[in-house]
Write a protein that holds these residues in place. Structure first.
Motif, PDB file in Angstrom:
ATOM      1  N   SER A   9       0.863  -1.168   0.000  1.00 23.28           N
ATOM      2  CA  SER A   9       0.000   0.000   0.000  1.00 23.28           C
ATOM      3  C   SER A   9       0.897   1.214   0.000  1.00 23.28           C
ATOM      4  O   SER A   9       2.122   1.111   0.018  1.00 23.28           O
ATOM      5  CB  SER A   9      -0.903   0.008   1.243  1.00 23.28           C
ATOM      6  N   ILE A  78       0.371   6.447 -11.633  1.00 23.98           N
ATOM      7  CA  ILE A  78      -0.731   5.926 -12.445  1.00 23.98           C
ATOM      8  C   ILE A  78      -0.377   4.553 -13.006  1.00 23.98           C
ATOM      9  O   ILE A  78      -1.229   3.655 -13.072  1.00 23.98           O
ATOM     10  CB  ILE A  78      -1.084   6.919 -13.571  1.00 23.98           C
ATOM     11  N   ILE A  81      -1.086   2.148 -10.257  1.00 25.31           N
ATOM     12  CA  ILE A  81      -2.534   1.965 -10.084  1.00 25.31           C
ATOM     13  C   ILE A  81      -3.079   1.023 -11.160  1.00 25.31           C
ATOM     14  O   ILE A  81      -3.808   0.074 -10.866  1.00 25.31           O
ATOM     15  CB  ILE A  81      -3.263   3.323 -10.141  1.00 25.31           C
ATOM     16  N   GLU A  82      -2.727   1.296 -12.412  1.00 19.49           N
ATOM     17  CA  GLU A  82      -3.234   0.484 -13.519  1.00 19.49           C
ATOM     18  C   GLU A  82      -2.780  -0.965 -13.398  1.00 19.49           C
ATOM     19  O   GLU A  82      -3.578  -1.895 -13.537  1.00 19.49           O
ATOM     20  CB  GLU A  82      -2.763   1.067 -14.847  1.00 19.49           C
ATOM     21  N   VAL A  85      -4.418  -2.647 -10.085  1.00 18.89           N
ATOM     22  CA  VAL A  85      -5.864  -2.848 -10.162  1.00 18.89           C
ATOM     23  C   VAL A  85      -6.233  -3.847 -11.249  1.00 18.89           C
ATOM     24  O   VAL A  85      -7.020  -4.785 -11.011  1.00 18.89           O
ATOM     25  CB  VAL A  85      -6.592  -1.509 -10.393  1.00 18.89           C
ATOM     26  N   ALA A 114      -8.543   1.297  -2.717  1.00 19.56           N
ATOM     27  CA  ALA A 114      -8.553   2.700  -2.312  1.00 19.56           C
ATOM     28  C   ALA A 114      -8.318   2.851  -0.814  1.00 19.56           C
ATOM     29  O   ALA A 114      -7.550   3.720  -0.375  1.00 19.56           O
ATOM     30  CB  ALA A 114      -9.882   3.342  -2.704  1.00 19.56           C
ATOM     31  N   ASN A 117      -4.745   2.400  -0.044  1.00 19.06           N
ATOM     32  CA  ASN A 117      -3.865   3.343  -0.735  1.00 19.06           C
ATOM     33  C   ASN A 117      -4.500   4.723  -0.826  1.00 19.06           C
ATOM     34  O   ASN A 117      -4.854   5.180  -1.915  1.00 19.06           O
ATOM     35  CB  ASN A 117      -3.546   2.830  -2.146  1.00 19.06           C
ATOM     36  N   MET A 120      -3.037   7.138  -3.382  1.00 22.19           N
ATOM     37  CA  MET A 120      -3.365   6.770  -4.755  1.00 22.19           C
ATOM     38  C   MET A 120      -4.803   7.146  -5.093  1.00 22.19           C
ATOM     39  O   MET A 120      -5.131   7.464  -6.237  1.00 22.19           O
ATOM     40  CB  MET A 120      -3.173   5.267  -4.961  1.00 22.19           C
ATOM     41  N   THR A 121      -5.673   7.111  -4.070  1.00 24.75           N
ATOM     42  CA  THR A 121      -7.065   7.471  -4.296  1.00 24.75           C
ATOM     43  C   THR A 121      -7.189   8.900  -4.780  1.00 24.75           C
ATOM     44  O   THR A 121      -8.004   9.211  -5.662  1.00 24.75           O
ATOM     45  CB  THR A 121      -7.882   7.276  -3.004  1.00 24.75           C
ATOM     46  N   MET A 124      -6.529   8.841  -8.369  1.00 24.25           N
ATOM     47  CA  MET A 124      -7.607   8.202  -9.120  1.00 24.25           C
ATOM     48  C   MET A 124      -8.783   9.150  -9.354  1.00 24.25           C
ATOM     49  O   MET A 124      -9.359   9.180 -10.447  1.00 24.25           O
ATOM     50  CB  MET A 124      -8.073   6.941  -8.393  1.00 24.25           C
TER      51      MET A 124
END
Length: 209
Positions: A9, A78, A81-82, A85, A114, A117, A120-121, A124
């Motif tokens: 995280s 990003i 994240i990509e 997820v 989310a 993290n 990161m949220t 997003m």
């Protein structure tokens, strides 16, 4: 570029001891992890490279030896994240043969990601990208478009309802995507106090029942 471990995280351990020379590629990861931690601060304003360098106890020039611009640093987040997820999305799609359970699993994993993290949220939902290059927001828009497509694909496998109960899978997928995004926005704007998973079971029952 060394990838951030999807299992991590944004709450990664503290930076290494001073004067310890980072291994090749390690500094890039430290920069991204530190940027993510700074984004966790509720109400945090735009993060400058000067503030990021100060947190890392390096010069701004040292940052630019690893990233050509701050936009590239956000692109690194990003990328994480990509990769994280959609790796989880693929696992859910392969594991769940029941389309309804698959959709529910996708929503759960997104909101859990989310919660684990928070920094990161903010990326997003775009809060952290307001004053950054527009291509960053375009990438996040495309990210949510792909999620909506994953919802739509699974919803099309559900038995079609007849009469007034019939709902176009595209409409329901759009509703789910808006629900997820709304929960993430509320989480970020509440200072990470209103958890995305709040009353999740009941909410999904209303939308998918």
């Amino acid at each position: 570029m060394p990838e951030l471990d999807p299992a991590l995280s944004a709450h990664t351990p503290a930076d290494p001891e001073p004067r310890k020379r980072p291994k090749p590629g390690e500094r890039r990861m430290q920069i991204l992890q530190t940027l993510a931690r700074m984004l966790e601060q509720p109400g945090a304003e735009r993060i400058t490279t000067a503030a990021l360098a100060a947190r890392l106890e390096v010069s701004e020039a040292a940052l630019y030896r690893h990233f050509a611009s701050k936009a590239q640093m956000f692109e690194g987040l990003i990328d994480f994240i990509e990769q994280a997820v959609f790796s989880l999305v693929n696992q859910v799609q392969e594991r769940e043969s029941d389309p309804l359970a698959r959709v529910q699993g996708l929503v759960h994993l997104l909101l859990q990601f989310a919660e684990k993290n928070p920094g990161m949220t903010r990326v997003m939902v775009g809060d952290a990208l307001v004053f950054e290059h527009e291509r960053l927001q375009e990438r996040m828009n495309f990210f949510f478009d792909k999620l909506e497509a994953a919802f739509r694909q699974s919803l099309r496998e559900l038995p079609a309802a007849a009469g007034p109960q019939a709902i176009d899978p595209a409409v329901r997928a759009s509703l789910l995507q808006a629900f997820v995004l709304g929960r993430l926005q509320r989480y970020a704007r509440s200072g990470f106090k209103r958890l995305p998973s709040e009353h999740l079971g009941q909410s999904l029952a209303l939308m998918l029942g």
